[in-house]
Design a protein around this motif. Structure first.
Motif, PDB file in Angstrom:
ATOM      1  N   HIS A   1      21.060   9.497  -1.179  1.00  0.00           N
ATOM      2  CA  HIS A   1      20.109  10.591  -1.432  1.00  0.00           C
ATOM      3  C   HIS A   1      19.002  10.638  -0.377  1.00  0.00           C
ATOM      4  N   GLY A   2      19.259   9.976   0.765  1.00  0.00           N
ATOM      5  CA  GLY A   2      18.358  10.090   1.896  1.00  0.00           C
ATOM      6  C   GLY A   2      17.147   9.176   1.880  1.00  0.00           C
ATOM      7  N   PHE A   3      17.197   8.116   1.081  1.00  0.00           N
ATOM      8  CA  PHE A   3      16.055   7.210   0.962  1.00  0.00           C
ATOM      9  C   PHE A   3      16.369   5.806   1.471  1.00  0.00           C
ATOM     10  N   THR A   4      15.311   5.104   1.870  1.00  0.00           N
ATOM     11  CA  THR A   4      15.308   3.648   1.954  1.00  0.00           C
ATOM     12  C   THR A   4      14.413   3.168   0.817  1.00  0.00           C
ATOM     13  N   GLY A   5      14.363   1.860   0.594  1.00  0.00           N
ATOM     14  CA  GLY A   5      13.471   1.359  -0.450  1.00  0.00           C
ATOM     15  C   GLY A   5      12.035   1.785  -0.198  1.00  0.00           C
ATOM     16  N   LYS A   6      11.592   1.687   1.059  1.00  0.00           N
ATOM     17  CA  LYS A   6      10.212   2.035   1.391  1.00  0.00           C
ATOM     18  C   LYS A   6       9.937   3.517   1.213  1.00  0.00           C
ATOM     19  N   SER A   7      10.814   4.378   1.698  1.00  0.00           N
ATOM     20  CA  SER A   7      10.559   5.821   1.601  1.00  0.00           C
ATOM     21  C   SER A   7      10.598   6.293   0.152  1.00  0.00           C
ATOM     22  N   TYR A   8      11.466   5.659  -0.659  1.00  0.00           N
ATOM     23  CA  TYR A   8      11.530   6.035  -2.070  1.00  0.00           C
ATOM     24  C   TYR A   8      10.233   5.663  -2.791  1.00  0.00           C
ATOM     25  N   LEU A   9       9.757   4.437  -2.545  1.00  0.00           N
ATOM     26  CA  LEU A   9       8.519   4.007  -3.194  1.00  0.00           C
ATOM     27  C   LEU A   9       7.321   4.805  -2.695  1.00  0.00           C
ATOM     28  N   LEU A  10       7.331   5.162  -1.413  1.00  0.00           N
ATOM     29  CA  LEU A  10       6.253   6.006  -0.885  1.00  0.00           C
ATOM     30  C   LEU A  10       6.264   7.377  -1.552  1.00  0.00           C
ATOM     31  N   ALA A  11       7.448   7.918  -1.778  1.00  0.00           N
ATOM     32  CA  ALA A  11       7.555   9.213  -2.449  1.00  0.00           C
ATOM     33  C   ALA A  11       7.016   9.140  -3.871  1.00  0.00           C
ATOM     34  N   MET A  12       7.395   8.086  -4.596  1.00  0.00           N
ATOM     35  CA  MET A  12       6.912   7.914  -5.963  1.00  0.00           C
ATOM     36  C   MET A  12       5.390   7.753  -5.996  1.00  0.00           C
TER      37      MET A  12
END
Length: 231
Positions: free
Chosen positions: A54-65
């Motif tokens: 879905h286009g995320f890394t762990g960091k980018s997902y947590l930053l989005a949240m």
């Protein structure tokens, strides 16, 4: 983000009891950080693959949240004293605030997917009440609970006798707590309490009307300031 939440939910249903162990999800200080949580997510092959789909890394997902949460906090507390006190308030991009407003239904759906106990009505009620509490009062409410617990038994009839040294230490700690309250009323109450505990440190029992009255006054303050009126 909704797609991630749906896929994770489906995975958990298909693999019950196979949740992640969060026991070491922290850095050297023992406090979880975005970096340590992201590293843990990326270290798990299934999680890393799911996020990547879905286009995320762990960091980018947590930053989005985190970005979404900060924007939501600003939306909820707009026009109140809380707005400038929210974490990262000054750095919240107005475009993120607008996004949050324009996608309220999707965000509510995301919250429901991430938390089975989520209720938009209860969430709004809690935010409604919180908006009516002054941030400084809220800080005092949070401090009041641990500050009051060791003192309450001293105001009860026949309070348990303790050593003078322990009472003097309690008086010292209570005096320090008094300095941290925003409310002048609570500062006064806890200064009186500290003085009374110190004054009665060598007596078998603490029989102090002033101490009992100060504790009662702090409870009265909390009853009027810590629940929120919803106004």
């Amino acid at each position: 983000m909704i797609a991630v939440a749906r896929e994770r939910q489906a995975f958990e249903k298909a693999h019950p009891g196979n949740g992640e162990d969060d026991s070491d999800d922290d850095d050297d200080t023992g406090v979880p950080t975005l970096a340590s949580m992201a590293s843990r997510m990326d270290a798990d092959p299934d999680t890393r693959a799911m996020l990547a789909r879905h286009g995320f890394t762990g960091k980018s997902y947590l930053l989005a949240m985190t970005t979404l949460a900060h924007a939501g906090a600003q939306v909820r507390m707009a026009g109140t004293k809380w707005a400038s006190t929210m974490p990262g308030a000054a750095s919240v991009d107005p475009r993120n605030i607008n996004f949050y407003k324009q996608h309220a239904a999707e965000i509510s759906a995301l919250n429901a997917l991430n938390n089975p106990d989520y209720s938009p009505e209860e969430d709004e009620r809690m935010a409604h009440d919180l908006r009516s509490i002054d941030p400084e009062d809220f800080d005092d409410c949070v401090l009041l609970i641990p500050a009051t617990l060791p003192l309450t038994p001293l105001a009860e009839p026949g309070s348990i006798a303790t050593t003078p040294a322990s009472r003097i230490e309690l008086a010292r700690a209570t005096g320090k707590v008094a300095e941290h309250f925003h409310s002048e009323r609570l500062k006064k109450d806890f200064t009186i309490i500290a003085d009374e505990v110190r004054r009665h440190a060598h007596e078998p029992r603490i029989e102090s009307a002033s101490l009992a009255a100060a504790l009662e006054d702090s409870k009265t303050w909390a009853a009027g300031r810590c629940k929120g009126s919803g106004s």
